[in-house]
Structure formats: C-alpha cells, structure tokens
Design a protein around this motif. Structure first.
Motif, mmCIF file in Angstrom:
data_model
loop_
_atom_site.group_PDB
_atom_site.id
_atom_site.type_symbol
_atom_site.label_atom_id
_atom_site.label_comp_id
_atom_site.label_asym_id
_atom_site.label_seq_id
_atom_site.Cartn_x
_atom_site.Cartn_y
_atom_site.Cartn_z
ATOM 1 N N ARG A 1 0.813 -1.225 0.000
ATOM 2 C CA ARG A 1 0.000 0.000 0.000
ATOM 3 C C ARG A 1 0.838 1.263 0.000
ATOM 4 O O ARG A 1 0.482 2.244 -0.651
ATOM 5 N N SER A 2 1.931 1.274 0.715
ATOM 6 C CA SER A 2 2.784 2.466 0.749
ATOM 7 C C SER A 2 3.383 2.753 -0.621
ATOM 8 O O SER A 2 3.406 3.904 -1.072
ATOM 9 N N ALA A 3 3.879 1.716 -1.298
ATOM 10 C CA ALA A 3 4.455 1.905 -2.630
ATOM 11 C C ALA A 3 3.397 2.393 -3.612
ATOM 12 O O ALA A 3 3.642 3.309 -4.409
ATOM 13 N N VAL A 4 2.216 1.798 -3.557
ATOM 14 C CA VAL A 4 1.129 2.211 -4.459
ATOM 15 C C VAL A 4 0.701 3.639 -4.138
ATOM 16 O O VAL A 4 0.510 4.459 -5.044
ATOM 17 N N ALA A 5 0.555 3.969 -2.854
ATOM 18 C CA ALA A 5 0.154 5.323 -2.462
ATOM 19 C C ALA A 5 1.187 6.348 -2.924
ATOM 20 O O ALA A 5 0.820 7.421 -3.431
ATOM 21 N N ASN A 6 2.476 6.036 -2.783
ATOM 22 C CA ASN A 6 3.511 6.957 -3.254
ATOM 23 C C ASN A 6 3.424 7.158 -4.757
ATOM 24 O O ASN A 6 3.580 8.275 -5.251
ATOM 25 N N HIS A 7 3.171 6.098 -5.484
ATOM 26 C CA HIS A 7 3.046 6.201 -6.938
ATOM 27 C C HIS A 7 1.844 7.073 -7.320
ATOM 28 O O HIS A 7 1.942 7.946 -8.177
ATOM 29 N N VAL A 8 0.709 6.856 -6.668
ATOM 30 C CA VAL A 8 -0.485 7.658 -6.949
ATOM 31 C C VAL A 8 -0.231 9.125 -6.623
ATOM 32 O O VAL A 8 -0.599 10.015 -7.402
ATOM 33 N N CYS A 9 0.430 9.403 -5.507
ATOM 34 C CA CYS A 9 0.748 10.788 -5.140
ATOM 35 C C CYS A 9 1.640 11.443 -6.189
ATOM 36 O O CYS A 9 1.416 12.609 -6.563
ATOM 37 N N ARG A 10 2.639 10.711 -6.673
ATOM 38 C CA ARG A 10 3.509 11.267 -7.718
ATOM 39 C C ARG A 10 2.716 11.571 -8.981
ATOM 40 O O ARG A 10 2.941 12.592 -9.634
ATOM 41 N N CYS A 11 1.774 10.706 -9.316
ATOM 42 C CA CYS A 11 0.933 10.948 -10.497
ATOM 43 C C CYS A 11 0.091 12.204 -10.303
ATOM 44 O O CYS A 11 0.000 13.043 -11.208
ATOM 45 N N TYR A 12 -0.536 12.345 -9.135
ATOM 46 C CA TYR A 12 -1.329 13.542 -8.863
ATOM 47 C C TYR A 12 -0.466 14.802 -8.929
ATOM 48 O O TYR A 12 -0.875 15.818 -9.490
ATOM 49 N N GLU A 13 0.716 14.740 -8.342
ATOM 50 C CA GLU A 13 1.609 15.903 -8.368
ATOM 51 C C GLU A 13 1.963 16.290 -9.795
ATOM 52 O O GLU A 13 1.995 17.474 -10.140
ATOM 53 N N ARG A 14 2.205 15.294 -10.632
ATOM 54 C CA ARG A 14 2.535 15.569 -12.027
ATOM 55 C C ARG A 14 1.355 16.241 -12.733
ATOM 56 O O ARG A 14 1.523 17.207 -13.467
ATOM 57 N N VAL A 15 0.158 15.756 -12.473
ATOM 58 C CA VAL A 15 -1.039 16.340 -13.094
ATOM 59 C C VAL A 15 -1.252 17.764 -12.593
ATOM 60 O O VAL A 15 -1.563 18.668 -13.369
ATOM 61 N N LEU A 16 -1.071 17.987 -11.302
ATOM 62 C CA LEU A 16 -1.295 19.311 -10.728
ATOM 63 C C LEU A 16 -0.284 20.344 -11.228
ATOM 64 O O LEU A 16 -0.575 21.539 -11.234
ATOM 65 N N ARG A 17 0.895 19.913 -11.645
ATOM 66 C CA ARG A 17 1.915 20.830 -12.157
ATOM 67 C C ARG A 17 1.689 21.208 -13.614
ATOM 68 O O ARG A 17 2.367 22.072 -14.132
ATOM 69 N N ARG A 18 0.740 20.580 -14.279
ATOM 70 C CA ARG A 18 0.495 20.864 -15.691
ATOM 71 C C ARG A 18 0.045 22.312 -15.865
ATOM 72 O O ARG A 18 -0.687 22.844 -15.057
#
Length: 107
Positions: free
Chosen positions: A77-94
């Motif tokens: 869960r921690s690895a998946v949560a970190n991956h999802v957070c990185r994806c959200y951060e990338r989208v938010l920086r667009r």
C-alpha cells in the motif's frame, strides 16, 4: 500480461511460492527468484514446475521470500500510495497549455 492478478500478489505477500506459465508472467516476475515459471503453456510444464518446488524446500523458500520482497517493494500500500501521489503531483503541475493539448484533462 497487462497487470498482476490480485491472487498472485496475495500469495507472494503470504510468502507462498507461486507457479505460473511464463506467458502470463508480468514485468518483474523472474523465474526461480520470485516465482516459478513453467516454460510452456502445457499441463506437463506446469506440473514439472510444481513438483520441482515441492521436492526442493530450499528453492521453495527462496522463491517465497523473493516473492514477498517483490510485493513489499513494488505493490504494498505504501508503494502504491507513493506512486499515486507522484501521479497527482505531475497532473497538478500541468500548465493550462498542456491541458488543452491533452483531451483527457479537459472538461
């Protein structure tokens, strides 16, 4: 294979050596490291891999521990949560320009 069946991840997380067909192995599954891979999609190949694991306790333990380590590193869960957070951060920086170029981000 496109992804990981949940049951395979559950077996690995429970430190159970898993046997599957090589053709159905996803990225990261390595023969005799974190799973046993039957060379061909035949009942004989699958049974050979199962019998090899049953007959070799050291190999069975090695594969089980390798599977557990693989799940902990890539799918807990921690690895998946970190991956999802990185994806959200990338989208938010667009920028608005990037969003207009990508129909998936437009409303």
């Amino acid at each position: 294979a496109a992804g990981f069946p949940i049951k395979l991840l559950n077996y690995m997380a429970a430190r159970r050596a898993s046997v599957l067909f090589r053709s159905s192995a996803s990225v990261g599954i390595v023969h005799r490291q974190n799973a046993m891979l039957a060379a061909s999609d035949t009942p004989d190949a699958l049974s050979d891999a199962i019998v090899e694991l049953l007959d070799d306790g050291e190999l069975r333990n090695h594969v089980a521990q390798g599977g557990f380590a693989f799940v902990r590193t890539h799918h807990d869960r921690s690895a998946v949560a970190n991956h999802v957070c990185r994806c959200y951060e990338r989208v938010l920086r667009r920028t608005p320009a990037e969003e207009s170029e990508c129909p998936a981000y437009s409303s």
